[in-house]
Design a protein around this motif. Structure first.
Motif, PDB file in Angstrom:
ATOM      1  N   SER A 145      -2.767  11.381  35.626  1.00  0.00           N
ATOM      2  CA  SER A 145      -2.298  10.698  34.422  1.00  0.00           C
ATOM      3  C   SER A 145      -3.407  10.683  33.378  1.00  0.00           C
ATOM      4  CB  SER A 145      -1.900   9.248  34.767  1.00  0.00           C
ATOM      5  OG  SER A 145      -1.487   8.541  33.622  1.00  0.00           O
ATOM      6  N   TRP A 146      -3.015  10.717  32.112  1.00  0.00           N
ATOM      7  CA  TRP A 146      -3.962  10.717  31.000  1.00  0.00           C
ATOM      8  C   TRP A 146      -3.503   9.702  29.955  1.00  0.00           C
ATOM      9  CZ3 TRP A 146      -4.584  15.533  27.285  1.00  0.00           C
ATOM     10  CH2 TRP A 146      -5.566  15.262  26.305  1.00  0.00           C
ATOM     11  N   SER A 147      -4.310   8.663  29.779  1.00  0.00           N
ATOM     12  CA  SER A 147      -4.008   7.634  28.781  1.00  0.00           C
ATOM     13  C   SER A 147      -4.566   8.076  27.440  1.00  0.00           C
ATOM     14  CB  SER A 147      -4.626   6.283  29.183  1.00  0.00           C
ATOM     15  OG  SER A 147      -4.045   5.801  30.377  1.00  0.00           O
ATOM     16  N   LEU A 148      -3.685   8.206  26.458  1.00  0.00           N
ATOM     17  CA  LEU A 148      -4.103   8.717  25.162  1.00  0.00           C
ATOM     18  C   LEU A 148      -4.826   7.656  24.331  1.00  0.00           C
ATOM     19  CD1 LEU A 148      -1.024  10.880  24.058  1.00  0.00           C
ATOM     20  CD2 LEU A 148      -2.939  11.428  25.611  1.00  0.00           C
ATOM     21  N   THR A 149      -5.777   8.126  23.533  1.00  0.00           N
ATOM     22  CA  THR A 149      -6.497   7.230  22.623  1.00  0.00           C
ATOM     23  C   THR A 149      -5.648   6.976  21.381  1.00  0.00           C
ATOM     24  OG1 THR A 149      -7.594   9.118  21.560  1.00  0.00           O
ATOM     25  CG2 THR A 149      -8.744   8.076  23.404  1.00  0.00           C
ATOM     26  N   ARG A 150      -6.109   6.073  20.518  1.00  0.00           N
ATOM     27  CA  ARG A 150      -5.379   5.698  19.314  1.00  0.00           C
ATOM     28  C   ARG A 150      -5.988   6.358  18.078  1.00  0.00           C
ATOM     29  NH1 ARG A 150      -5.343  -0.859  20.368  1.00  0.00           N
ATOM     30  NH2 ARG A 150      -4.047  -0.834  22.269  1.00  0.00           N
ATOM     31  N   SER A 151      -5.145   6.540  17.095  1.00  0.00           N
ATOM     32  CA  SER A 151      -5.630   7.070  15.817  1.00  0.00           C
ATOM     33  C   SER A 151      -6.342   5.956  15.054  1.00  0.00           C
ATOM     34  CB  SER A 151      -4.460   7.598  14.983  1.00  0.00           C
ATOM     35  OG  SER A 151      -3.671   6.508  14.501  1.00  0.00           O
ATOM     36  N   GLY A 152      -6.898   6.282  13.901  1.00  0.00           N
ATOM     37  CA  GLY A 152      -7.591   5.282  13.094  1.00  0.00           C
ATOM     38  C   GLY A 152      -6.680   4.584  12.099  1.00  0.00           C
ATOM     39  N   ALA A 153      -5.376   4.813  12.180  1.00  0.00           N
ATOM     40  CA  ALA A 153      -4.448   4.194  11.235  1.00  0.00           C
ATOM     41  C   ALA A 153      -4.337   2.685  11.484  1.00  0.00           C
ATOM     42  CB  ALA A 153      -3.070   4.847  11.357  1.00  0.00           C
ATOM     43  N   THR A 154      -3.982   1.948  10.425  1.00  0.00           N
ATOM     44  CA  THR A 154      -3.822   0.495  10.523  1.00  0.00           C
ATOM     45  C   THR A 154      -2.361   0.154  10.821  1.00  0.00           C
ATOM     46  OG1 THR A 154      -5.618   0.126   8.935  1.00  0.00           O
ATOM     47  CG2 THR A 154      -4.074  -1.697   9.306  1.00  0.00           C
ATOM     48  N   PRO A 155      -2.097  -0.566  11.903  1.00  0.00           N
ATOM     49  CA  PRO A 155      -0.702  -0.912  12.235  1.00  0.00           C
ATOM     50  C   PRO A 155      -0.104  -1.869  11.205  1.00  0.00           C
ATOM     51  CG  PRO A 155      -2.166  -1.198  14.126  1.00  0.00           C
ATOM     52  CD  PRO A 155      -3.037  -1.036  12.925  1.00  0.00           C
ATOM     53  N   LYS A 156       1.171  -1.773  11.010  1.00  0.00           N
ATOM     54  CA  LYS A 156       1.875  -2.703  10.128  1.00  0.00           C
ATOM     55  C   LYS A 156       3.050  -3.303  10.893  1.00  0.00           C
ATOM     56  CE  LYS A 156       4.690   1.003   8.097  1.00  0.00           C
ATOM     57  NZ  LYS A 156       5.065   1.722   6.839  1.00  0.00           N
ATOM     58  N   LYS A 157       3.446  -4.504  10.490  1.00  0.00           N
ATOM     59  CA  LYS A 157       4.573  -5.152  11.162  1.00  0.00           C
ATOM     60  C   LYS A 157       5.878  -4.523  10.706  1.00  0.00           C
ATOM     61  CE  LYS A 157       4.661  -9.568  12.032  1.00  0.00           C
ATOM     62  NZ  LYS A 157       4.762 -11.048  11.905  1.00  0.00           N
ATOM     63  N   VAL A 158       6.712  -4.203  11.681  1.00  0.00           N
ATOM     64  CA  VAL A 158       8.014  -3.601  11.405  1.00  0.00           C
ATOM     65  C   VAL A 158       9.097  -4.535  11.934  1.00  0.00           C
ATOM     66  CG1 VAL A 158       9.518  -1.629  11.828  1.00  0.00           C
ATOM     67  CG2 VAL A 158       7.054  -1.281  11.581  1.00  0.00           C
ATOM     68  N   THR A 159      10.066  -4.846  11.092  1.00  0.00           N
ATOM     69  CA  THR A 159      11.206  -5.662  11.519  1.00  0.00           C
ATOM     70  C   THR A 159      12.401  -4.752  11.731  1.00  0.00           C
ATOM     71  OG1 THR A 159      10.426  -7.606  10.297  1.00  0.00           O
ATOM     72  CG2 THR A 159      12.758  -7.556  10.918  1.00  0.00           C
ATOM     73  N   LEU A 160      12.921  -4.785  12.938  1.00  0.00           N
ATOM     74  CA  LEU A 160      14.074  -3.944  13.276  1.00  0.00           C
ATOM     75  C   LEU A 160      15.343  -4.789  13.307  1.00  0.00           C
ATOM     76  CD1 LEU A 160      12.693  -1.745  16.216  1.00  0.00           C
ATOM     77  CD2 LEU A 160      12.995  -1.096  13.823  1.00  0.00           C
ATOM     78  N   ALA A 161      16.261  -4.480  12.410  1.00  0.00           N
ATOM     79  CA  ALA A 161      17.565  -5.139  12.450  1.00  0.00           C
ATOM     80  C   ALA A 161      18.318  -4.623  13.671  1.00  0.00           C
ATOM     81  CB  ALA A 161      18.339  -4.844  11.175  1.00  0.00           C
ATOM     82  N   GLY A 163      20.359  -2.554  15.921  1.00  0.00           N
ATOM     83  CA  GLY A 163      20.819  -1.177  15.816  1.00  0.00           C
ATOM     84  C   GLY A 163      19.918  -0.243  15.034  1.00  0.00           C
ATOM     85  N   SER A 164      18.867  -0.764  14.405  1.00  0.00           N
ATOM     86  CA  SER A 164      17.980   0.097  13.606  1.00  0.00           C
ATOM     87  C   SER A 164      16.826   0.633  14.450  1.00  0.00           C
ATOM     88  CB  SER A 164      17.445  -0.666  12.397  1.00  0.00           C
ATOM     89  OG  SER A 164      16.608  -1.724  12.810  1.00  0.00           O
ATOM     90  N   SER A 165      16.129   1.640  13.907  1.00  0.00           N
ATOM     91  CA  SER A 165      15.062   2.309  14.663  1.00  0.00           C
ATOM     92  C   SER A 165      13.801   2.462  13.847  1.00  0.00           C
ATOM     93  CB  SER A 165      15.524   3.701  15.111  1.00  0.00           C
ATOM     94  OG  SER A 165      16.682   3.632  15.918  1.00  0.00           O
ATOM     95  N   THR A 166      12.705   2.666  14.553  1.00  0.00           N
ATOM     96  CA  THR A 166      11.434   3.038  13.946  1.00  0.00           C
ATOM     97  C   THR A 166      10.802   4.077  14.867  1.00  0.00           C
ATOM     98  OG1 THR A 166       9.348   2.193  13.036  1.00  0.00           O
ATOM     99  CG2 THR A 166      10.079   1.252  15.136  1.00  0.00           C
ATOM    100  N   THR A 167       9.710   4.672  14.445  1.00  0.00           N
ATOM    101  CA  THR A 167       9.079   5.707  15.260  1.00  0.00           C
ATOM    102  C   THR A 167       7.568   5.543  15.303  1.00  0.00           C
ATOM    103  OG1 THR A 167       8.821   7.242  13.390  1.00  0.00           O
ATOM    104  CG2 THR A 167      10.879   7.385  14.661  1.00  0.00           C
ATOM    105  N   PHE A 168       6.969   6.188  16.258  1.00  0.00           N
ATOM    106  CA  PHE A 168       5.522   6.405  16.266  1.00  0.00           C
ATOM    107  C   PHE A 168       5.320   7.870  16.633  1.00  0.00           C
ATOM    108  CE2 PHE A 168       6.277   5.374  20.721  1.00  0.00           C
ATOM    109  CZ  PHE A 168       5.453   6.262  21.405  1.00  0.00           C
TER     110      PHE A 168
END
Length: 226
Positions: A145-161, A163-168
């Motif tokens: 198994s290989w645990s991936l590192t994180r990018s340098g981007a800043t996370p933002k709060k996402v509100t999902l209604a 049935g709605s979707s978001t991605t990474f």
């Protein structure tokens, strides 16, 4: 003449006897009156004794303090109300999310040969939820198994209604013959931010160049909504 004096003396004696009898009867009535006053005195004592009992009842009521109990209940209600009103929507949980890859094969080639795979998270519940941060992403192979590192981007709060979707996005560097160690990924394990349970998806890409010890690997994950 003697008879007259005797009659007079007898009359006086009789009158005196009647007077004494009347006085004796009067004394008896006074005694009876004193006895009848005793219950009245006892009744007064009972009333006096009952006063502390009434005060004790008042003290007990004050001690039980209905107002104090209400204050406690109000405090609890206030906290609950504040909690519900403050958040608006709860955190998205793994069990309430659907996981899939983006449209098509989800891969976009770039000039440096890196590819990107979009992972969609869909709110399956009937209520809105919020999600913020980096997901945990582990690539799996038959050998490890290989645990991936994180990018340098800043996370933002996402509100999902509902049935709605978001991605990474998972950015990865494919393995090519002679480029280094091959990692034959077969699946990817995704853990949403702030969650401990995961979902496993079949890996749609090919082999990845293993860089698990690199300071800046070409394979990493971005934040949700980024």
């Amino acid at each position: 003449m003697r008879l007259s004096h005797a009659a007079t003396a007898l009359a006086v004696t009789s009158a005196l006897a009647l007077t004494l009898t009347a006085c004796g009867n009067g004394s008896g009535n006074d005694a009876s009156g004193d006895q009848s006053s005793t219950p009245a005195s006892s009744s007064s004592a009972t009333a006096t004794d009952s006063a502390p009992a009434e005060n004790a009842g008042a003290t007990k009521d004050a001690g039980s303090s209905t107002g104090g109990g209400t204050g406690t209940n109000t405090g609890g209600t206030g906290g609950t109300s504040g909690s519900g009103g403050g958040t608006g929507a709860g955190r998205c949980h793994t069990a309430g999310l659907g996981f899939s890859f983006g449209s098509g094969d989800g891969k976009v080639s770039s000039s440096d040969d890196q590819q990107q795979l979009a992972v969609a998270l869909k709110n399956k519940t009937s209520a809105a939820c919020t999600i913020q941060g980096f997901p945990g992403v582990d690539l799996k192979s038959s050998g490890g198994s290989w645990s991936l590192t994180r990018s340098g981007a800043t996370p933002k709060k996402v509100t999902l209604a509902a049935g709605s979707s978001t991605t990474f996005t998972i950015t990865f560097l494919p393995w090519n013959q002679g480029s280094g160690t091959e990692f034959k990924a077969t699946s990817v394990v995704v853990t949403p931010p702030n969650e401990t349970s995961s979902t496993t998806l079949a890996w749609p890409g090919g082999s990845v160049l293993l860089q698990d010890g690199a300071t800046h690997p070409g394979t990493y994950t971005g934040p949700v909504g980024g």
